[in-house]
Design a protein around this motif. Sequence first.
Motif, PDB file in Angstrom:
ATOM      1  N   ALA A  18       0.671  -1.155   0.249  1.00 41.68           N
ATOM      2  CA  ALA A  18       0.208  -0.158   0.031  1.00 41.68           C
ATOM      3  C   ALA A  18       0.133   1.394   0.105  1.00 41.68           C
ATOM      4  O   ALA A  18       1.934   1.228   0.528  1.00 41.68           O
ATOM      5  CB  ALA A  18      -0.979  -0.168   1.223  1.00 41.68           C
ATOM      6  N   VAL A  19       0.587   1.846  -0.688  1.00 40.01           N
ATOM      7  CA  VAL A  19       1.317   3.468  -0.797  1.00 40.01           C
ATOM      8  C   VAL A  19       0.572   4.699  -0.589  1.00 40.01           C
ATOM      9  O   VAL A  19      -0.743   5.045  -0.558  1.00 40.01           O
ATOM     10  CB  VAL A  19       1.864   3.900  -2.804  1.00 40.01           C
ATOM     11  CG1 VAL A  19       2.499   5.191  -2.576  1.00 40.01           C
ATOM     12  CG2 VAL A  19       2.736   2.338  -2.533  1.00 40.01           C
ATOM     13  N   THR A  20       0.548   5.518   0.739  1.00 40.29           N
ATOM     14  CA  THR A  20       0.262   6.495   1.077  1.00 40.29           C
ATOM     15  C   THR A  20       1.014   7.154   0.864  1.00 40.29           C
ATOM     16  O   THR A  20       2.866   7.486   1.264  1.00 40.29           O
ATOM     17  CB  THR A  20       0.235   6.239   2.406  1.00 40.29           C
ATOM     18  OG1 THR A  20      -0.036   4.881   3.176  1.00 40.29           O
ATOM     19  CG2 THR A  20      -0.934   7.021   3.640  1.00 40.29           C
ATOM     20  N   ALA A  21      -0.150   8.434   0.295  1.00 46.31           N
ATOM     21  CA  ALA A  21       1.085   9.999  -0.228  1.00 46.31           C
ATOM     22  C   ALA A  21       0.666  11.409   1.560  1.00 46.31           C
ATOM     23  O   ALA A  21      -0.601  10.678   1.744  1.00 46.31           O
ATOM     24  CB  ALA A  21       0.104  10.299  -1.293  1.00 46.31           C
ATOM     25  N   VAL A  22       1.735  10.965   1.045  1.00 48.72           N
ATOM     26  CA  VAL A  22       2.354  12.355   2.351  1.00 48.72           C
ATOM     27  C   VAL A  22       2.401  13.840   2.017  1.00 48.72           C
ATOM     28  O   VAL A  22       3.458  14.413   2.058  1.00 48.72           O
ATOM     29  CB  VAL A  22       2.693  11.901   3.801  1.00 48.72           C
ATOM     30  CG1 VAL A  22       3.044  13.283   4.770  1.00 48.72           C
ATOM     31  CG2 VAL A  22       3.227  10.498   3.983  1.00 48.72           C
ATOM     32  N   ALA A  23       1.281  14.776   2.589  1.00 47.70           N
ATOM     33  CA  ALA A  23       1.581  16.156   2.091  1.00 47.70           C
ATOM     34  C   ALA A  23       2.389  16.416   2.772  1.00 47.70           C
ATOM     35  O   ALA A  23       2.966  16.387   4.055  1.00 47.70           O
ATOM     36  CB  ALA A  23       0.275  16.832   2.335  1.00 47.70           C
ATOM     37  N   PRO A  24       3.838  17.022   2.296  1.00 47.72           N
ATOM     38  CA  PRO A  24       4.732  18.433   2.540  1.00 47.72           C
ATOM     39  C   PRO A  24       4.414  19.073   3.806  1.00 47.72           C
ATOM     40  O   PRO A  24       3.072  19.992   3.823  1.00 47.72           O
ATOM     41  CB  PRO A  24       5.650  18.708   1.614  1.00 47.72           C
ATOM     42  CG  PRO A  24       4.287  18.921   0.153  1.00 47.72           C
ATOM     43  CD  PRO A  24       3.039  17.685   0.763  1.00 47.72           C
ATOM     44  N   ALA A  25       5.429  19.212   4.495  1.00 46.65           N
ATOM     45  CA  ALA A  25       5.094  19.987   5.579  1.00 46.65           C
ATOM     46  C   ALA A  25       5.230  21.743   4.819  1.00 46.65           C
ATOM     47  O   ALA A  25       6.178  21.885   4.129  1.00 46.65           O
ATOM     48  CB  ALA A  25       5.651  19.701   7.086  1.00 46.65           C
ATOM     49  N   PRO A  26       3.692  21.887   4.881  1.00 49.41           N
ATOM     50  CA  PRO A  26       4.215  23.490   5.088  1.00 49.41           C
ATOM     51  C   PRO A  26       5.096  24.984   5.210  1.00 49.41           C
ATOM     52  O   PRO A  26       6.177  24.434   6.242  1.00 49.41           O
ATOM     53  CB  PRO A  26       2.557  24.376   5.212  1.00 49.41           C
ATOM     54  CG  PRO A  26       2.794  23.669   7.091  1.00 49.41           C
ATOM     55  CD  PRO A  26       2.882  22.094   6.462  1.00 49.41           C
ATOM     56  N   VAL A  27       5.929  24.812   4.887  1.00 47.55           N
ATOM     57  CA  VAL A  27       6.984  26.334   5.077  1.00 47.55           C
ATOM     58  C   VAL A  27       6.503  27.645   5.414  1.00 47.55           C
ATOM     59  O   VAL A  27       5.226  27.875   4.719  1.00 47.55           O
ATOM     60  CB  VAL A  27       7.472  26.472   3.319  1.00 47.55           C
ATOM     61  CG1 VAL A  27       8.538  27.671   3.668  1.00 47.55           C
ATOM     62  CG2 VAL A  27       8.164  24.834   2.910  1.00 47.55           C
ATOM     63  N   VAL A  28       6.899  27.517   6.778  1.00 48.16           N
ATOM     64  CA  VAL A  28       6.553  28.891   7.271  1.00 48.16           C
ATOM     65  C   VAL A  28       7.468  29.545   7.039  1.00 48.16           C
ATOM     66  O   VAL A  28       8.245  29.838   7.366  1.00 48.16           O
ATOM     67  CB  VAL A  28       6.707  28.579   8.603  1.00 48.16           C
ATOM     68  CG1 VAL A  28       5.763  29.573   9.655  1.00 48.16           C
ATOM     69  CG2 VAL A  28       5.213  27.221   9.531  1.00 48.16           C
ATOM     70  N   THR A  29       7.498  30.766   6.761  1.00 46.38           N
ATOM     71  CA  THR A  29       8.171  32.353   6.023  1.00 46.38           C
ATOM     72  C   THR A  29       7.933  33.456   7.131  1.00 46.38           C
ATOM     73  O   THR A  29       7.007  33.226   7.675  1.00 46.38           O
ATOM     74  CB  THR A  29       8.394  32.376   5.019  1.00 46.38           C
ATOM     75  OG1 THR A  29       8.441  31.926   4.007  1.00 46.38           O
ATOM     76  CG2 THR A  29       9.260  33.759   4.645  1.00 46.38           C
ATOM     77  N   ARG A  30       8.706  33.359   8.270  1.00 48.60           N
ATOM     78  CA  ARG A  30       8.510  35.026   8.858  1.00 48.60           C
ATOM     79  C   ARG A  30       8.629  36.061   7.548  1.00 48.60           C
ATOM     80  O   ARG A  30       9.359  36.660   7.229  1.00 48.60           O
ATOM     81  CB  ARG A  30       9.583  35.204   9.669  1.00 48.60           C
ATOM     82  CG  ARG A  30       9.095  33.814  11.021  1.00 48.60           C
ATOM     83  CD  ARG A  30      10.016  34.250  12.284  1.00 48.60           C
ATOM     84  NE  ARG A  30      10.068  32.885  12.990  1.00 48.60           N
ATOM     85  CZ  ARG A  30      10.868  32.532  13.915  1.00 48.60           C
ATOM     86  NH1 ARG A  30      11.693  33.668  13.982  1.00 48.60           N
ATOM     87  NH2 ARG A  30      10.589  31.717  14.967  1.00 48.60           N
ATOM     88  N   THR A  31       7.468  37.167   8.124  1.00 46.47           N
ATOM     89  CA  THR A  31       7.417  38.328   7.916  1.00 46.47           C
ATOM     90  C   THR A  31       8.292  39.040   8.001  1.00 46.47           C
ATOM     91  O   THR A  31       7.698  39.015   9.747  1.00 46.47           O
ATOM     92  CB  THR A  31       6.320  38.762   7.071  1.00 46.47           C
ATOM     93  OG1 THR A  31       5.781  38.717   8.447  1.00 46.47           O
ATOM     94  CG2 THR A  31       5.181  37.885   6.305  1.00 46.47           C
ATOM     95  N   ALA A  32       7.772  41.012   7.569  1.00 46.67           N
ATOM     96  CA  ALA A  32       9.284  41.470   8.589  1.00 46.67           C
ATOM     97  C   ALA A  32       8.160  41.907   9.724  1.00 46.67           C
ATOM     98  O   ALA A  32       8.579  41.941  10.625  1.00 46.67           O
ATOM     99  CB  ALA A  32       9.507  42.823   7.318  1.00 46.67           C
ATOM    100  N   ALA A  33       6.567  41.938   9.876  1.00 54.12           N
ATOM    101  CA  ALA A  33       5.722  42.076  10.759  1.00 54.12           C
ATOM    102  C   ALA A  33       5.560  41.486  11.784  1.00 54.12           C
ATOM    103  O   ALA A  33       5.954  41.492  12.572  1.00 54.12           O
ATOM    104  CB  ALA A  33       4.024  42.430   9.706  1.00 54.12           C
TER     105      ALA A  33
END
Length: 256
Positions: A103-118
């Motif tokens: 069985a193959v289970t697709a795992v979504a990649p972890a979201p990339v968190v980018t800090r804004t200047a604010a």
Amino acid sequence: MTVSITRARHRSARRPTTPLHDLANVATGSMATVGRRTVVVAASSGLLVTMFGAPASAATGGTAGSLPSVDTASLTASARAVLATAPVVTSPADAAWSSDIPAVTAVAPAPVVTRTAAAKAARSAARAAATVVRAAVVNNPVPQSVAGNAVLEVAARYVGTPYVYGGSTPAGFDCSGFVSYVYAQLGVSLPRTDTAIKAAGTIISRADAQPGDLIWSPGHISIYAGGNDQVDSPRPGKSVQFRSIWQSAPVFVRIG
């Protein structure tokens, strides 16, 4: 003596021939009368050409242009013999096919968190505010009277919050905004200005005052912390803190 002057005759020049020319002439001249086999030998070059001129009908007895016959009966008999000796393969009616496929289970990649200047600025401001709060607590220790007193316990949470004119939230308080916010956390709604808050309560003597009551003076209001202490949001440039009662003629007010 008679002299003969008869000139010799010479044959005219002919195109030179080769054994291949002779072969071609013989083959062309004999093509109409060739029987079953005709052999032409070019002895001078050692070339041997065997021509099979017999038509197919001469060997098979059929008509000209027909193909030789094939004995299909013998071929059918051979095929039947092979089938008769071949093993019989059978399978049950309820046979089921299966395959071992993992069985193959697709795992979504972890979201990339980018800090804004604010976001970075907000985090830096929060750290700075926390530093101010810690310093305020160290410089202005919470009195023992706070323990067990609901009003003072709520007020102590906001020590170090900066004074902001017209402020009424933890982002910044003025004096009346601070008192109104603390009481609102306990389900008590107070007016917005210091004078209106005084009018909403009952004036009591200093001897009867209890921690959690209010202290009013013209243009300012604070929360009584017991003894000679109060907690308030003093003025611009300062922050919420516990400090001594500095008013020369404080008015003590009880809510409810």
